[in-house]
Design a protein around this motif. Structure first.
Motif, short mmCIF file in Angstrom:
data_model
loop_
_atom_site.label_atom_id
_atom_site.label_comp_id
_atom_site.label_asym_id
_atom_site.label_seq_id
_atom_site.Cartn_x
_atom_site.Cartn_y
_atom_site.Cartn_z
N UNK A 358 9.83 -10.90 7.00
CA UNK A 358 10.76 -10.06 6.22
C UNK A 358 12.00 -9.64 7.02
N UNK A 359 11.96 -9.85 8.35
CA UNK A 359 13.14 -9.54 9.17
C UNK A 359 14.27 -10.53 8.91
N UNK A 380 18.76 -7.63 19.84
CA UNK A 380 18.34 -7.57 21.24
C UNK A 380 16.84 -7.35 21.38
N UNK A 381 16.31 -6.47 20.55
CA UNK A 381 14.86 -6.25 20.58
C UNK A 381 14.13 -7.52 20.15
N UNK A 382 14.67 -8.23 19.18
CA UNK A 382 14.04 -9.47 18.71
C UNK A 382 14.07 -10.54 19.80
N UNK A 383 15.23 -10.64 20.47
CA UNK A 383 15.36 -11.61 21.56
C UNK A 383 14.33 -11.30 22.66
N UNK A 424 7.84 -12.27 14.89
CA UNK A 424 8.67 -11.17 15.41
C UNK A 424 8.51 -9.98 14.46
N UNK A 425 8.11 -8.83 15.00
CA UNK A 425 7.90 -7.66 14.13
C UNK A 425 9.19 -7.29 13.40
#
Ligand SMILES: *Cc1c(COP(=O)(O)O)cnc(C)c1O
Length: 431
Positions: A358-359, A380-383, A424-425
């Protein structure tokens, strides 16, 4: 399988990054990891963690890491002659220039200038355009006499050296260095009227702003978040350039050399609308990791504006880089990596579109230059999350992740990357 890193930074990484920050100017921020060696699509950090690399040194490592043909070519050339200066020529340099002219489909009489980076390719293009602008005074006496202008696009990126920076839009990186080169103007991308108006300001005699020497643009705005231009707009730009005797410079530093599934992005109808540039610049992927860049000027007349003394660089066209580039182009050709870029790119975009995270609000790009649009600005958090789970991706914009794996990427690599991306959350903190 990549290691699932349980802690963010290993002990050796932390130690060496501490040393890094002591002696490096802080223009890049603190690097994410200290890398040790690579093989194919994988790279290992000094703590032994393995990563699947979907950034490839920012679209540079076309053949991945340590490709045997590339290693052989570079080693053999290094053992023969690495550098000569431009008082002398070498076979690899000459072969490479004619190869590039051929791959670009540039007409008879086209010429190459080699530099060592993307910015240098664009510097050369801007200087050539300036010389061309001077010829307009003779060709168009009614509007001549004023320095010719260069039009660039908002959100465009052309490099960090002062000339290339003058054509780079992003205010936070450009403004601190103003005043830059005069007579460069920005227009919004895909806006025909704005372009028309910018050209119209040419005017007559003392009332106008002067003729336009060139429009410089990328067909996919890479650093802006992998944003393809509308091909109809590109065709319009070409027409406006033709009508007004201006050059069209296409910056293919990121999109060129197979990255989008063709040798150059302008060869894709769905990006360029079928237009041909007057100047194309290249760099990133051309030598598979060796620093090299340059430009191709289409046609003899334009090429002839550069004469001895017009431009130069000590390292330009150095045989070690030329051998690296020849090996890179050779493997791309013989291993059908243009087709691979096209097919794996499609697989990647379809995989992302259907992975159910859903991201992800969308995916865009061509070939192996792609971006995932995020539902909220947490790139950045996803990376970092992906890195900790063994996948290198790039936070190209707060709300977009860039994916640019090497052109050798396999079907299994894509499946593996999509598998990590899918997890990825979606509730990561925003940048
Ligand atoms: C990376 C890039 C540049 C600059 O290249 P450098 O090698 O970093 O100087 C210029 N134009 C485009 C489109 C790029 O992506």
């Amino acid at each position: 399988m990549p290691t699932e890193n349980t802690e963010t930074l290993g002990a050796k990484d932390a130690e060496w990054l501490g040393k890094y920050t002591k002696v490096h100017m802080n223009v890049f921020g603190t690097p994410l990891r200290v890398m040790d060696h690579g093989q194919g699509t994988r790279i290992w950090d000094i703590d032994g963690n393995e990563y699947l690399d979907f950034l490839a040194g920012i679209a540079v490592n076309s053949l991945g890491y340590a490709h045997p043909a590339w290693v052989k070519a570079v080693s053999e050339q290094a053992a023969k002659v690495a550098h000569t200066s431009n008082y002398f020529a070498t076979e690899p340099q000459i072969e490479l220039a004619s190869k590039l002219v051929g791959l670009a489909g540039a007409p008879e009489g086209s010429h190459v200038y080699f530099g060592n980076s993307g910015a240098e390719g664009n510097e050369a293009a801007i200087k050539l355009a300036k010389l061309y602008g001077r010829t307009l005074a003779g060709a168009l006496p009614a509007i001549g006499g004023k320095p010719a202008r260069i039009i660039a696009l908002e959100h465009g990126f052309h490099g960090r050296t002062l000339g290339a920076l003058s054509a780079t839009w992003k205010p936070v990186i450009r403004k601190p260095f103003e005043p830059l080169m005069p007579a460069i103007e920005f227009v919004p991308a895909n806006d025909r009227l704005a372009l028309y108006e910018a050209f119209a300001e040419t005017g007559l005699g003392k009332y106008g702003k002067g003729p336009v020497a060139a429009v410089i643009m990328e067909l996919i705005q890479g650093e802006a978040g992998v944003r393809p231009l509308d091909p109809q707009y590109v065709r319009h730009v070409r027409q406006m350039c033709d009508i007004n005797h201006a050059l069209l410079i296409i910056d293919e530093v990121q999109t060129g050399i197979g990255r989008t599934g063709r040798w150059f992005a302008f060869q894709r109808e769905d990006l360029s609308g079928g237009v041909t540039p007057d100047i194309v610049t290249f760099a990133k992927g051309v030598a598979g990791g060796f620093p090299m860049g340059g430009m191709i000027a289409f046609g003899a007349q334009l090429s002839a504006l550069f004469t001895p003394g017009s431009h130069g660089s000590t390292f330009a066209g150095n045989p070690l880089g030329a051998a690296a580039a020849l090996a890179t182009l050779d493997v791309i050709e013989h291993d059908h990596l243009l087709d691979n870029a096209e097919n794996r790119g499609q697989q990647l975009r379809e995989g992302i579109a259907s992975c159910g995270n859903p991201l992800f609000a969308g995916v865009r790009g061509r070939g192996l230059l792609n971006a995932v649009q995020l539902a909220h600005p947490c790139s950045h958090a996803a990376m970092n999350w992906a890195l900790e789970h063994g996948l290198i991706i790039n936070a190209v914009a707060p709300d977009a992740l860039r994916l640019a794996p090497p052109l050798i990427v396999s079907e299994q690599d894509i499946d593996e990357a999509v598998g990590i991306l899918a997890r990825i959350p979606s509730d990561l903190p925003d940048d």
